[in-house]
Design an enzyme around this catalytic site. Structure first.
Site, mmCIF file in Angstrom:
data_model
loop_
_atom_site.group_PDB
_atom_site.id
_atom_site.type_symbol
_atom_site.label_atom_id
_atom_site.label_comp_id
_atom_site.label_asym_id
_atom_site.label_seq_id
_atom_site.Cartn_x
_atom_site.Cartn_y
_atom_site.Cartn_z
ATOM 1 N N HIS A 73 0.616 -1.063 -0.089
ATOM 2 C CA HIS A 73 0.528 -0.170 -0.581
ATOM 3 C C HIS A 73 1.223 1.354 -0.011
ATOM 4 O O HIS A 73 2.058 0.783 1.009
ATOM 5 C CB HIS A 73 -1.522 0.127 1.246
ATOM 6 C CG HIS A 73 -1.961 -1.210 1.489
ATOM 7 N ND1 HIS A 73 -1.289 -2.240 2.258
ATOM 8 C CD2 HIS A 73 -2.991 -1.252 0.479
ATOM 9 C CE1 HIS A 73 -2.345 -3.170 1.415
ATOM 10 N NE2 HIS A 73 -3.867 -2.817 1.247
ATOM 11 N N TYR B 291 -4.639 3.420 8.353
ATOM 12 C CA TYR B 291 -4.781 1.763 7.818
ATOM 13 C C TYR B 291 -3.778 1.599 6.923
ATOM 14 O O TYR B 291 -2.639 0.041 7.049
ATOM 15 C CB TYR B 291 -5.778 1.637 6.331
ATOM 16 C CG TYR B 291 -5.831 0.354 5.834
ATOM 17 C CD1 TYR B 291 -6.837 -0.757 6.591
ATOM 18 C CD2 TYR B 291 -5.318 0.829 3.990
ATOM 19 C CE1 TYR B 291 -6.623 -1.854 5.783
ATOM 20 C CE2 TYR B 291 -5.960 -1.033 4.135
ATOM 21 C CZ TYR B 291 -6.101 -1.449 4.357
ATOM 22 O OH TYR B 291 -6.173 -2.740 3.749
#
Length: 80
Positions: A1, A63
């Site tokens: 990510h 996140y």
């Protein structure tokens, strides 16, 4: 990510291609011992996923920040 900001005039595919290309060369040189001739080799998958972030940028950052710990936790559960 990864969370990045790119200028509106830059194509997303150009930004992703640059990041994937430069990082693959860096990894090949520093971890695989290669100095040249990367022709015909691939390190990253062909595709990618992109999404825009607006008001919930803080939650997306959070996140991403905790993603590695979560992956490790899930890997531990799958051992047994």
């Amino acid at each position: 990510h990864i969370l990045i900001s790119i200028p509106p005039k830059m194509a997303v595919s150009s930004a992703v291609g640059f990041i994937k290309g430069k990082s693959a060369i860096y990894i090949a040189r520093n971890f695989l011992g290669k100095r040249r001739n990367f022709v015909g080799e691939s390190f990253w998958a062909r595709g990618f996923y992109v999404s825009t972030v607006g008001l919930d940028e803080a939650s997306v950052r959070e996140y991403i920040k905790h993603q590695e710990k979560e992956d490790q936790r899930i890997d531990q559960l799958q051992l047994f």
